[in-house]
Design a protein around this motif. Structure first.
Motif, short mmCIF file in Angstrom:
data_model
loop_
_atom_site.label_atom_id
_atom_site.label_comp_id
_atom_site.label_asym_id
_atom_site.label_seq_id
_atom_site.Cartn_x
_atom_site.Cartn_y
_atom_site.Cartn_z
N LYS A 26 0.86 -1.20 0.00
CA LYS A 26 0.00 0.00 0.00
C LYS A 26 0.88 1.23 0.00
O LYS A 26 1.91 1.27 0.70
CB LYS A 26 -0.85 0.04 1.28
CG LYS A 26 -2.04 -0.87 1.26
CD LYS A 26 -3.27 -0.05 0.96
CE LYS A 26 -4.46 -0.88 0.59
NZ LYS A 26 -5.49 -0.10 -0.06
N PHE A 27 0.46 2.25 -0.74
CA PHE A 27 1.12 3.54 -0.62
C PHE A 27 0.74 4.15 0.72
O PHE A 27 -0.40 4.03 1.17
CB PHE A 27 0.65 4.50 -1.72
CG PHE A 27 1.08 4.10 -3.10
CD1 PHE A 27 2.41 3.77 -3.36
CD2 PHE A 27 0.16 4.07 -4.15
CE1 PHE A 27 2.80 3.41 -4.66
CE2 PHE A 27 0.55 3.72 -5.43
CZ PHE A 27 1.88 3.38 -5.68
N ILE A 28 1.68 4.87 1.31
CA ILE A 28 1.33 5.70 2.47
C ILE A 28 1.75 7.14 2.18
O ILE A 28 2.87 7.39 1.75
CB ILE A 28 1.95 5.15 3.79
CG1 ILE A 28 1.48 6.02 4.96
CG2 ILE A 28 3.48 5.07 3.74
CD1 ILE A 28 1.60 5.34 6.31
N GLY A 31 -0.83 9.17 6.03
CA GLY A 31 -1.05 8.06 6.98
C GLY A 31 -2.23 8.23 7.91
O GLY A 31 -2.49 7.37 8.75
N THR A 32 -3.01 9.31 7.76
CA THR A 32 -4.06 9.60 8.75
C THR A 32 -5.24 8.63 8.67
O THR A 32 -5.98 8.48 9.63
CB THR A 32 -4.59 11.04 8.61
OG1 THR A 32 -5.15 11.20 7.31
CG2 THR A 32 -3.50 12.06 8.84
N ASN A 33 -5.42 7.97 7.55
CA ASN A 33 -6.46 6.95 7.45
C ASN A 33 -5.85 5.55 7.46
O ASN A 33 -6.30 4.66 8.19
CB ASN A 33 -7.30 7.17 6.19
CG ASN A 33 -8.56 6.31 6.15
OD1 ASN A 33 -9.01 5.92 5.09
ND2 ASN A 33 -9.15 6.01 7.29
N ALA A 107 -2.86 15.31 6.12
CA ALA A 107 -3.67 14.67 5.06
C ALA A 107 -3.28 15.21 3.69
O ALA A 107 -3.16 16.42 3.50
CB ALA A 107 -5.15 14.94 5.32
N SER A 108 -3.11 14.32 2.73
CA SER A 108 -2.71 14.73 1.39
C SER A 108 -3.92 14.78 0.46
O SER A 108 -4.97 14.18 0.74
CB SER A 108 -1.68 13.74 0.83
OG SER A 108 -2.30 12.47 0.64
N THR A 109 -3.74 15.47 -0.65
CA THR A 109 -4.82 15.57 -1.65
C THR A 109 -5.20 14.19 -2.16
O THR A 109 -6.38 13.82 -2.22
CB THR A 109 -4.37 16.49 -2.80
OG1 THR A 109 -4.06 17.78 -2.24
CG2 THR A 109 -5.43 16.62 -3.86
N SER A 163 -15.46 12.04 2.46
CA SER A 163 -14.68 13.27 2.22
C SER A 163 -15.54 14.51 2.05
O SER A 163 -16.61 14.47 1.43
CB SER A 163 -13.82 13.09 0.97
OG SER A 163 -13.25 14.33 0.60
N ASP A 164 -15.05 15.64 2.57
CA ASP A 164 -15.63 16.95 2.27
C ASP A 164 -15.02 17.52 0.99
O ASP A 164 -15.74 17.98 0.10
CB ASP A 164 -15.38 17.92 3.43
CG ASP A 164 -16.20 17.55 4.65
OD1 ASP A 164 -17.43 17.72 4.60
OD2 ASP A 164 -15.63 17.05 5.64
N MET A 165 -13.70 17.51 0.91
CA MET A 165 -13.03 18.10 -0.25
C MET A 165 -13.55 17.53 -1.57
O MET A 165 -13.74 18.25 -2.55
CB MET A 165 -11.52 17.86 -0.14
CG MET A 165 -10.72 18.51 -1.25
SD MET A 165 -8.95 18.12 -1.14
CE MET A 165 -8.92 16.46 -1.80
#
Ligand SMILES: Cc1cc2nc3c(=O)[nH]c(=O)nc-3n(C[C@H](O)[C@H](O)[C@H](O)COP(=O)(O)OP(=O)(O)OC[C@H]3O[C@@H](n4cnc5c(N)ncnc54)[C@H](O)[C@@H]3O)c2cc1C
Ligand code: SF4
Length: 338
Positions: A26-28, A31-33, A107-109, A163-165
């Motif tokens: 898995k990509f990280i 990492g927040t999720n 958190a990343s895009t 997600s909100d974004m």
């Protein structure tokens, strides 16, 4: 504890090579999720491929007047980026309605797009969940389903995308740029997330060996008439029960262009072409907005604990469109705060 390997990708091609060689990796990013899911034994990657240092942190103007946002741009940086604040305040509003400042810093895009549902049964490995274990059954149907879907659900899964974004990106017709062994491709935002159908274990149309490298925005950001409304159980640090992103282009009192996307109601950010078409050419008033809400919700279905969301969404749509039309957005954008 589970055993897993760790490797840092040197560049995007290296990341693609690593994920292609090991489908269980898995990509990280932030990492927040992913780390939370590993802690509760829902995700068990063979290896974490750390992409957090790849050069995907730029926000650049594109030749067609739009914007390209690197997949590793942190949510905070994006919300406070001057071009986002001025030209795409709907995105800033949506991001700032989510999580907490600390989480948004990490958190990343790309990670925001790929965060997984907040269905409690998905996180609880002792309960059946088709998304976690295909064929096991869905505990939310007939269980506690207050936060679950009212649109586009299936007999196998009624989860929502949290997600909100992404709700703002859907409304603005964003595109997702990805790359993999077969090269780069661009996925329209509407085609990126999936409905559950009978394969709820698959959240998106991103292939297992692909990486998200950017999100691209068209030139039109609807900065004059927009609003993002997030309705949730607590005012902060909670996911949406229903959220609404509305963007209008007005000519006098008439709607020339309308965008409407809902969060917290379906397995993907929900847009309805019929409801948007019904707004075009109409006066920007309560009657037009109520008609659009009725159209959008005509196939909505509630379950034991979430039927209230249908009326909540109906009223929320009218309120959000009203605020967009009046130029008085619900959530304060960065531009308004300054
Ligand atoms: C307490 C809490 C409250 C929250 N509240 C909200 C909220 O109100 N609204 C909201 O929108 N979000 C909320 N979030 C979610 C948060 O926004 C996401 O966890 C975050 O956006 C994920 O980004 P990340 O970089 O940390 O992803 P990671 O955890 O690193 O990764 C998430 C997934 O994306 C994959 N991935 C990451 N980057 C890429 C890439 N470039 N290409 C391919 N795959 C990739 C990973 O493999 C993983 O499967 C909350 C989170 C927490 C913990
Ligand atoms: S709604 Fe989806 S995620 Fe939740 S228990 Fe059912 S199958 Fe699992």
């Amino acid at each position: 504890m589970i055993n897993f390997g760790y490797a840092r990708a040197n560049d995007v091609a290296d990341a693609v090579r690593m994920i292609s060689a090991d489908p269980a990796a898995k990509f990280i990013a932030g990492g927040t999720n992913l780390v939370d899911l590993m802690k509760v034994d829902v995700e068990r990657p063979s290896r974490l491929i750390d992409i957090s240092r790849l050069p995907l942190r730029n926000v650049e103007e594109t030749a067609d007047g739009g914007l390209r946002i690197g997949a590793l741009v942190p949510n905070s940086d994006l919300a406070y980026h001057p071009v986002i604040a001025q030209r795409y305040p709907l995105i800033a509003s949506a991001i700032l309605a989510g999580a907490s400042q600390q989480l948004r810093n990490m958190a990343s895009t790309g990670g925001n797009l790929l965060q997984r549902t907040r269905c409690a049964y998905f996180y609880d490995t002792v309960t059946p969940c088709n998304k976690r274990e295909p064929g096991a059954g869905c505990s939310a149907i007939g269980g506690i389903n207050r936060i679950h879907a009212i649109l586009g659900a299936s007999e196998d899964c009624i989860a929502t995308h949290p997600s909100d974004m992404c709700v703002a990106l859907a409304a603005l017709d964003a595109r997702v740029r990805v790359t993999g062994p077969a090269g780069e491709r661009v996925i329209a935002f509407a085609d990126f997330h999936r409905l559950p159908g009978n394969t709820p274990q698959t959240d998106t149309n991103l292939r297992a060996d692909e990486i998200v490298i950017a999100v691209e925005l068209p030139a039109e950001g609807f900065a004059a008439n927009y609003s993002y409304l997030k309705i949730r159980d607590r005012l902060s640090y909670a996911f949406a029960l229903v959220s609404i992103a509305a963007a209008l282009e007005l000519e006098g009192g008439t709607i020339k262009e309308a965008r409407l996307a809902l969060g917290g109601v379906a397995h993907r950010p929900w847009r309805d072409a019929t409801a948007e078409a019904a707004l075009r050419g109409q006066p920007a008033n309560q009657a037009s907005f109520a008609r659009a809400a009725d159209l959008l919700l005509q196939d909505a279905r509630g379950y034991d604990h979430n039927a209230f969301k249908i009326e909540l969404a109906r009223r929320g749509i009218v309120r959000t469109l009203t605020q967009a039309a009046q130029g008085t957005p619900q959530s304060q954008s960065v531009k308004k705060i300054q």
